[in-house]
Design a protein around this motif. Structure first.
Motif, PDB file in Angstrom:
ATOM      1  N   ALA A  55      90.747  24.148  46.448  1.00  0.00           N
ATOM      2  CA  ALA A  55      90.803  24.383  44.998  1.00  0.00           C
ATOM      3  C   ALA A  55      90.373  25.816  44.723  1.00  0.00           C
ATOM      4  O   ALA A  55      89.261  26.221  45.078  1.00  0.00           O
ATOM      5  CB  ALA A  55      89.887  23.404  44.265  1.00  0.00           C
ATOM      6  N   ASP A  56      91.256  26.591  44.103  1.00  0.00           N
ATOM      7  CA  ASP A  56      90.962  27.993  43.813  1.00  0.00           C
ATOM      8  C   ASP A  56      90.649  28.240  42.341  1.00  0.00           C
ATOM      9  O   ASP A  56      90.161  29.307  41.986  1.00  0.00           O
ATOM     10  CB  ASP A  56      92.156  28.875  44.215  1.00  0.00           C
ATOM     11  N   GLY A  86      77.883  27.831  49.819  1.00  0.00           N
ATOM     12  CA  GLY A  86      77.763  29.277  49.804  1.00  0.00           C
ATOM     13  C   GLY A  86      78.823  29.941  48.956  1.00  0.00           C
ATOM     14  O   GLY A  86      79.877  29.359  48.662  1.00  0.00           O
ATOM     15  N   GLY A  87      78.537  31.153  48.534  1.00  0.00           N
ATOM     16  CA  GLY A  87      79.501  31.937  47.790  1.00  0.00           C
ATOM     17  C   GLY A  87      79.918  31.293  46.489  1.00  0.00           C
ATOM     18  O   GLY A  87      79.131  30.612  45.828  1.00  0.00           O
ATOM     19  N   SER A  88      81.176  31.491  46.124  1.00  0.00           N
ATOM     20  CA  SER A  88      81.704  30.984  44.854  1.00  0.00           C
ATOM     21  C   SER A  88      82.827  29.973  45.058  1.00  0.00           C
ATOM     22  O   SER A  88      83.678  29.799  44.183  1.00  0.00           O
ATOM     23  CB  SER A  88      82.224  32.156  44.005  1.00  0.00           C
ATOM     24  N   VAL A  89      82.835  29.300  46.210  1.00  0.00           N
ATOM     25  CA  VAL A  89      83.917  28.369  46.543  1.00  0.00           C
ATOM     26  C   VAL A  89      83.989  27.252  45.508  1.00  0.00           C
ATOM     27  O   VAL A  89      83.000  26.560  45.253  1.00  0.00           O
ATOM     28  CB  VAL A  89      83.697  27.762  47.942  1.00  0.00           C
ATOM     29  N   VAL A  90      85.154  27.067  44.912  1.00  0.00           N
ATOM     30  CA  VAL A  90      85.336  26.002  43.924  1.00  0.00           C
ATOM     31  C   VAL A  90      85.271  24.638  44.598  1.00  0.00           C
ATOM     32  O   VAL A  90      84.608  23.718  44.107  1.00  0.00           O
ATOM     33  CB  VAL A  90      86.670  26.184  43.178  1.00  0.00           C
ATOM     34  N   GLY A  91      85.958  24.490  45.727  1.00  0.00           N
ATOM     35  CA  GLY A  91      85.910  23.216  46.437  1.00  0.00           C
ATOM     36  C   GLY A  91      86.976  23.127  47.509  1.00  0.00           C
ATOM     37  O   GLY A  91      88.170  23.181  47.193  1.00  0.00           O
ATOM     38  N   ASP A  92      86.564  23.045  48.771  1.00  0.00           N
ATOM     39  CA  ASP A  92      87.477  22.841  49.894  1.00  0.00           C
ATOM     40  C   ASP A  92      87.118  21.536  50.585  1.00  0.00           C
ATOM     41  O   ASP A  92      85.931  21.249  50.796  1.00  0.00           O
ATOM     42  CB  ASP A  92      87.367  23.976  50.916  1.00  0.00           C
ATOM     43  N   HIS A  93      88.140  20.757  50.945  1.00  0.00           N
ATOM     44  CA  HIS A  93      87.916  19.499  51.656  1.00  0.00           C
ATOM     45  C   HIS A  93      88.931  19.374  52.790  1.00  0.00           C
ATOM     46  O   HIS A  93      90.131  19.541  52.558  1.00  0.00           O
ATOM     47  CB  HIS A  93      88.057  18.301  50.709  1.00  0.00           C
ATOM     48  N   ARG A 126      89.205  26.183  38.749  1.00  0.00           N
ATOM     49  CA  ARG A 126      88.629  24.978  38.165  1.00  0.00           C
ATOM     50  C   ARG A 126      89.564  24.325  37.141  1.00  0.00           C
ATOM     51  O   ARG A 126      89.446  23.147  36.835  1.00  0.00           O
ATOM     52  CB  ARG A 126      87.283  25.305  37.522  1.00  0.00           C
ATOM     53  N   ARG A 127      90.511  25.087  36.635  1.00  0.00           N
ATOM     54  CA  ARG A 127      91.406  24.539  35.620  1.00  0.00           C
ATOM     55  C   ARG A 127      92.334  23.460  36.162  1.00  0.00           C
ATOM     56  O   ARG A 127      92.896  22.685  35.387  1.00  0.00           O
ATOM     57  CB  ARG A 127      92.207  25.670  34.969  1.00  0.00           C
ATOM     58  N   ILE A 128      92.496  23.385  37.497  1.00  0.00           N
ATOM     59  CA  ILE A 128      93.324  22.305  38.037  1.00  0.00           C
ATOM     60  C   ILE A 128      92.687  20.951  37.731  1.00  0.00           C
ATOM     61  O   ILE A 128      93.399  19.962  37.502  1.00  0.00           O
ATOM     62  CB  ILE A 128      93.558  22.456  39.553  1.00  0.00           C
ATOM     63  N   PHE A 129      91.361  20.885  37.723  1.00  0.00           N
ATOM     64  CA  PHE A 129      90.677  19.636  37.414  1.00  0.00           C
ATOM     65  C   PHE A 129      90.835  19.292  35.930  1.00  0.00           C
ATOM     66  O   PHE A 129      90.994  18.122  35.572  1.00  0.00           O
ATOM     67  CB  PHE A 129      89.190  19.739  37.764  1.00  0.00           C
ATOM     68  N   ALA A 130      90.810  20.325  35.090  1.00  0.00           N
ATOM     69  CA  ALA A 130      90.996  20.105  33.654  1.00  0.00           C
ATOM     70  C   ALA A 130      92.394  19.568  33.368  1.00  0.00           C
ATOM     71  O   ALA A 130      92.562  18.622  32.590  1.00  0.00           O
ATOM     72  CB  ALA A 130      90.755  21.417  32.897  1.00  0.00           C
ATOM     73  N   ARG A 131      93.403  20.157  34.004  1.00  0.00           N
ATOM     74  CA  ARG A 131      94.773  19.674  33.798  1.00  0.00           C
ATOM     75  C   ARG A 131      94.923  18.242  34.300  1.00  0.00           C
ATOM     76  O   ARG A 131      95.590  17.419  33.679  1.00  0.00           O
ATOM     77  CB  ARG A 131      95.764  20.597  34.501  1.00  0.00           C
ATOM     78  N   GLY A 132      94.309  17.958  35.435  1.00  0.00           N
ATOM     79  CA  GLY A 132      94.385  16.597  35.970  1.00  0.00           C
ATOM     80  C   GLY A 132      93.751  15.587  35.040  1.00  0.00           C
ATOM     81  O   GLY A 132      94.275  14.481  34.859  1.00  0.00           O
ATOM     82  N   ALA A 133      92.616  15.957  34.434  1.00  0.00           N
ATOM     83  CA  ALA A 133      91.952  15.045  33.501  1.00  0.00           C
ATOM     84  C   ALA A 133      92.821  14.782  32.275  1.00  0.00           C
ATOM     85  O   ALA A 133      92.895  13.647  31.777  1.00  0.00           O
ATOM     86  CB  ALA A 133      90.606  15.625  33.075  1.00  0.00           C
ATOM     87  N   LEU A 134      93.506  15.809  31.790  1.00  0.00           N
ATOM     88  CA  LEU A 134      94.374  15.627  30.625  1.00  0.00           C
ATOM     89  C   LEU A 134      95.610  14.798  30.985  1.00  0.00           C
ATOM     90  O   LEU A 134      96.059  13.961  30.194  1.00  0.00           O
ATOM     91  CB  LEU A 134      94.784  16.985  30.062  1.00  0.00           C
ATOM     92  N   SER A 147      91.886  16.710  40.644  1.00  0.00           N
ATOM     93  CA  SER A 147      92.996  17.484  41.191  1.00  0.00           C
ATOM     94  C   SER A 147      94.130  16.551  41.602  1.00  0.00           C
ATOM     95  O   SER A 147      93.911  15.560  42.317  1.00  0.00           O
ATOM     96  CB  SER A 147      92.522  18.279  42.411  1.00  0.00           C
ATOM     97  N   LEU A 148      95.352  16.878  41.183  1.00  0.00           N
ATOM     98  CA  LEU A 148      96.504  16.074  41.574  1.00  0.00           C
ATOM     99  C   LEU A 148      96.736  16.170  43.085  1.00  0.00           C
ATOM    100  O   LEU A 148      97.077  15.183  43.742  1.00  0.00           O
ATOM    101  CB  LEU A 148      97.745  16.534  40.819  1.00  0.00           C
ATOM    102  N   GLY A 149      96.531  17.380  43.632  1.00  0.00           N
ATOM    103  CA  GLY A 149      96.710  17.552  45.068  1.00  0.00           C
ATOM    104  C   GLY A 149      95.694  16.782  45.875  1.00  0.00           C
ATOM    105  O   GLY A 149      96.011  16.230  46.938  1.00  0.00           O
TER     106      GLY A 149
END
Length: 240
Positions: free
Chosen positions: A207-208, A183-190, A210-218, A102-104
């Protein structure tokens, strides 16, 4: 416009599928999904992206060495032998491994390091993920701890006080703590909490999608091409 050929290793996994979903946002990149481990497309890549399993990482390292191209990997659950393989490859090619693309979040790590160096307050990091995530604490949380620890030149990387607390214990001033929620379907909070006397500062990244991680990888794959050999952090590749 020249097209950048990208070999995608681990294409059938959750992140591999996400990368293929967002590939249309990167018109200059052609994503070649590797159908199975060990397969080799005929088109030579400019970079290899790996989101596989720990055993699969070794295949990705071998392919990057054979093709003479950079490797960008987000594979988790690595042990010492995997890190050694990445280090060995980095003496021949540029290598980037990140727990979170994630860029953020990359910017949050830089902010956490800045605050950690300025404030000698207690620091607690709390991470929350979906119920199916097996590892705890998350690799991203550990990278945040490492950012603060490095800024403070502390030897101890982290203490899981929330899991191992005992009656009567008191935390040491300026120490680092970490806690994990599942718990639940949380993608990822830090969240990074700097706790002083009478005041506190908090950094939070959520992170709401998962595609933010894909864009960051690209984005990282685009920017690592042409760099000198060595191991890189995500923020180095993005803004270094």
């Amino acid at each position: 416009m020249n097209t950048t050929i990208v070999w995608l290793h681990g294409a059938t996994g959750r992140m591999g599928r996400a990368i293929q979903e967002v590939a249309g946002d990167f018109n200059s990149m052609a994503i070649l999904a590797l159908a199975r481990e060990g397969s080799r497309p005929t088109d030579k890549p400019a970079v290899i992206i790996d989101f596989s399993l720990p055993d699969g990482l070794i295949s990705a390292v071998q392919m990057a060495a054979e093709q003479g191209v950079p490797l960008v990997s987000g594979t988790t659950g690595l042990v010492e032998s995997h890190w050694q393989a990445l280090d060995e490859l980095s003496r021949r090619q540029p290598v980037l491994h990140a727990h979170n693309f994630s860029l953020g979040l990359a910017a949050t790590r830089k902010a956490a390091a800045l605050l950690g160096g300025l404030l000698d307050w207690d620091c607690e990091i709390v991470e929350t993920h979906h119920r199916l995530k097996r590892d705890a604490p998350s690799g991203t949380a550990l990278s945040l701890v490492e950012s603060v620890r490095s800024a403070r030149s502390q030897d101890v990387s982290w203490q899981d006080r929330m899991a191992e607390s005992r009656l009567g214990e008191r935390r040491q001033p300026g120490s680092l703590g970490i806690g994990s929620l599942r718990g639940g379907s949380v993608v990822g909070d830090h969240s990074v909490h700097f706790l002083g006397d009478g005041e506190r500062v908090e950094l939070t990244h959520r992170a709401d999608d998962r595609r933010i991680f894909a864009r960051g990888a690209l984005h990282a794959a685009q920017k690592i091409i042409g760099r000198p050999t060595g191991r890189y952090q995500l923020d180095q590749v993005l803004w270094g």
